[in-house]
Write a protein that holds these residues in place. Structure first.
Motif, PDB file in Angstrom:
ATOM      1  N   HIS A   1       0.834  -1.210   0.000  1.00 48.31           N
ATOM      2  CA  HIS A   1       0.000   0.000   0.000  1.00 48.31           C
ATOM      3  C   HIS A   1       0.870   1.262   0.000  1.00 48.31           C
ATOM      4  O   HIS A   1       0.641   2.179  -0.792  1.00 48.31           O
ATOM      5  CB  HIS A   1      -0.948  -0.007   1.201  1.00 48.31           C
ATOM      6  CG  HIS A   1      -1.886   1.155   1.230  1.00 48.31           C
ATOM      7  ND1 HIS A   1      -3.000   1.228   0.438  1.00 48.31           N
ATOM      8  CD2 HIS A   1      -1.854   2.306   1.952  1.00 48.31           C
ATOM      9  CE1 HIS A   1      -3.625   2.366   0.662  1.00 48.31           C
ATOM     10  NE2 HIS A   1      -2.950   3.034   1.572  1.00 48.31           N
ATOM     11  N   ALA A   2       1.861   1.298   0.869  1.00 49.45           N
ATOM     12  CA  ALA A   2       2.747   2.473   0.936  1.00 49.45           C
ATOM     13  C   ALA A   2       3.533   2.637  -0.358  1.00 49.45           C
ATOM     14  O   ALA A   2       3.686   3.758  -0.874  1.00 49.45           O
ATOM     15  CB  ALA A   2       3.700   2.352   2.123  1.00 49.45           C
ATOM     16  N   ARG A   3       4.035   1.534  -0.905  1.00 51.32           N
ATOM     17  CA  ARG A   3       4.774   1.624  -2.177  1.00 51.32           C
ATOM     18  C   ARG A   3       3.855   2.058  -3.311  1.00 51.32           C
ATOM     19  O   ARG A   3       4.247   2.848  -4.172  1.00 51.32           O
ATOM     20  CB  ARG A   3       5.433   0.275  -2.498  1.00 51.32           C
ATOM     21  CG  ARG A   3       6.570  -0.060  -1.522  1.00 51.32           C
ATOM     22  CD  ARG A   3       7.293  -1.333  -1.876  1.00 51.32           C
ATOM     23  NE  ARG A   3       6.379  -2.479  -1.753  1.00 51.32           N
ATOM     24  CZ  ARG A   3       6.567  -3.659  -2.311  1.00 51.32           C
ATOM     25  NH1 ARG A   3       7.628  -3.878  -3.068  1.00 51.32           N
ATOM     26  NH2 ARG A   3       5.718  -4.635  -2.138  1.00 51.32           N
ATOM     27  N   ALA A   4       2.615   1.592  -3.292  1.00 52.02           N
ATOM     28  CA  ALA A   4       1.656   1.983  -4.325  1.00 52.02           C
ATOM     29  C   ALA A   4       1.298   3.461  -4.208  1.00 52.02           C
ATOM     30  O   ALA A   4       1.113   4.144  -5.222  1.00 52.02           O
ATOM     31  CB  ALA A   4       0.406   1.114  -4.237  1.00 52.02           C
ATOM     32  N   GLN A   5       1.214   3.981  -2.987  1.00 50.23           N
ATOM     33  CA  GLN A   5       0.968   5.424  -2.811  1.00 50.23           C
ATOM     34  C   GLN A   5       2.125   6.236  -3.389  1.00 50.23           C
ATOM     35  O   GLN A   5       1.910   7.236  -4.078  1.00 50.23           O
ATOM     36  CB  GLN A   5       0.790   5.775  -1.338  1.00 50.23           C
ATOM     37  CG  GLN A   5      -0.556   5.427  -0.781  1.00 50.23           C
ATOM     38  CD  GLN A   5      -0.704   5.881   0.652  1.00 50.23           C
ATOM     39  OE1 GLN A   5       0.244   5.895   1.438  1.00 50.23           O
ATOM     40  NE2 GLN A   5      -1.936   6.251   1.014  1.00 50.23           N
ATOM     41  N   THR A   6       3.350   5.793  -3.128  1.00 47.42           N
ATOM     42  CA  THR A   6       4.524   6.485  -3.656  1.00 47.42           C
ATOM     43  C   THR A   6       4.541   6.441  -5.174  1.00 47.42           C
ATOM     44  O   THR A   6       4.804   7.457  -5.835  1.00 47.42           O
ATOM     45  CB  THR A   6       5.813   5.846  -3.090  1.00 47.42           C
ATOM     46  OG1 THR A   6       5.778   5.949  -1.666  1.00 47.42           O
ATOM     47  CG2 THR A   6       7.058   6.517  -3.633  1.00 47.42           C
ATOM     48  N   LEU A   7       4.248   5.283  -5.731  1.00 50.13           N
ATOM     49  CA  LEU A   7       4.191   5.170  -7.194  1.00 50.13           C
ATOM     50  C   LEU A   7       3.109   6.074  -7.771  1.00 50.13           C
ATOM     51  O   LEU A   7       3.335   6.764  -8.768  1.00 50.13           O
ATOM     52  CB  LEU A   7       3.933   3.721  -7.614  1.00 50.13           C
ATOM     53  CG  LEU A   7       5.115   2.776  -7.540  1.00 50.13           C
ATOM     54  CD1 LEU A   7       4.677   1.351  -7.848  1.00 50.13           C
ATOM     55  CD2 LEU A   7       6.206   3.196  -8.487  1.00 50.13           C
ATOM     56  N   THR A   8       1.946   6.093  -7.161  1.00 48.83           N
ATOM     57  CA  THR A   8       0.849   6.930  -7.651  1.00 48.83           C
ATOM     58  C   THR A   8       1.260   8.395  -7.677  1.00 48.83           C
ATOM     59  O   THR A   8       1.070   9.085  -8.688  1.00 48.83           O
ATOM     60  CB  THR A   8      -0.416   6.725  -6.792  1.00 48.83           C
ATOM     61  OG1 THR A   8      -0.830   5.360  -6.912  1.00 48.83           O
ATOM     62  CG2 THR A   8      -1.534   7.648  -7.216  1.00 48.83           C
ATOM     63  N   ALA A   9       1.843   8.869  -6.594  1.00 50.87           N
ATOM     64  CA  ALA A   9       2.270  10.269  -6.536  1.00 50.87           C
ATOM     65  C   ALA A   9       3.337  10.561  -7.587  1.00 50.87           C
ATOM     66  O   ALA A   9       3.286  11.588  -8.280  1.00 50.87           O
ATOM     67  CB  ALA A   9       2.794  10.596  -5.141  1.00 50.87           C
ATOM     68  N   GLY A  10       4.299   9.669  -7.734  1.00 48.25           N
ATOM     69  CA  GLY A  10       5.358   9.865  -8.724  1.00 48.25           C
ATOM     70  C   GLY A  10       4.850   9.806 -10.150  1.00 48.25           C
ATOM     71  O   GLY A  10       5.263  10.607 -11.006  1.00 48.25           O
ATOM     72  N   LEU A  11       3.943   8.885 -10.425  1.00 50.08           N
ATOM     73  CA  LEU A  11       3.397   8.741 -11.780  1.00 50.08           C
ATOM     74  C   LEU A  11       2.602   9.981 -12.183  1.00 50.08           C
ATOM     75  O   LEU A  11       2.815  10.559 -13.255  1.00 50.08           O
ATOM     76  CB  LEU A  11       2.500   7.508 -11.869  1.00 50.08           C
ATOM     77  CG  LEU A  11       3.183   6.154 -11.714  1.00 50.08           C
ATOM     78  CD1 LEU A  11       2.159   5.043 -11.559  1.00 50.08           C
ATOM     79  CD2 LEU A  11       4.106   5.879 -12.889  1.00 50.08           C
TER      80      LEU A  11
END
Length: 193
Positions: A150-160
């Motif tokens: 979940h935390a990694r997916a949040q980081t990816l979402t923000a970066g994308l």
């Protein structure tokens, strides 16, 4: 002659779909109702038979456009081998094709700044869109939804979303390509660690 409920529903759906595309193409504020209805092949006067206000249409259109692109990419990513799904999603999202087609791309990237200044209802729809994208990405990890997903997916979402937004904002094609490539490389390295 009165329209049937089915015809009314189809017309409303057409207006929502057209609005989703036009909002992503030109922005919410820059999309006027007359131009929107014309793009849908309808008259301006018919708008208020379906919606009480532009804000109501914005909320409804944003609800659909927040989900569609994420679901399409995630479904195609799931066809990749388990260890390659996240990379496929990231590289597809950060592609020049996605960058160059805002009208059919991610609503969060196309409208983020406007959504931040929107109504509470529109911001709630944006929050649901972010949560949906995070959940979709978390489901691509191997194993899906594993520890820290979940935390990694949040980081990816923000970066994308940030990278596409910046790549669309600059008028230097080489810089835009560099932003996409370097962000993809760095994001993928961060989730592999």
């Amino acid at each position: 002659m009165r329209k049937s409920r089915e015809e009314t529903a189809r017309t409303r759906a057409l207006i929502v779909a057209t609005a989703a595309e036009e909002f992503r193409r030109t922005g919410i504020g820059a999309t006027g109702l007359a131009g929107l209805m014309n793009a849908a092949g309808l008259t301006h006067g018919g708008f208020y038979k379906h919606f009480a206000s532009k804000d109501q249409l914005v909320t409804e259109a944003c609800a659909s456009l927040m989900i569609d692109v994420t679901d399409s990419l995630a479904q195609r990513a799931l066809k990749q081998p388990p260890g390659e799904r996240v990379a496929w999603f990231v590289n597809s999202y950060l592609s020049p094709r996605h960058r160059d087609d805002a009208a059919h791309g991610c609503g969060l990237a196309a409208l983020g700044a406007e959504l931040a200044r929107g109504t509470d209802e529109t911001r709630d729809v944006a929050a649901q869109g972010v949560k949906h994208m995070v959940d979709a990405i978390a489901g691509l990890f191997d194993p899906p939804g594993g520890p820290g997903a979940h935390a990694r997916a949040q980081t990816l979402t923000a970066g994308l979303v940030g990278a596409i937004t910046l790549a669309r904002a600059v008028n230097d094609p080489a810089l835009a390509d560099e932003l996409l490539a370097n962000t993809a490389k760095t994001l993928l390295a961060s989730v592999a660690a």
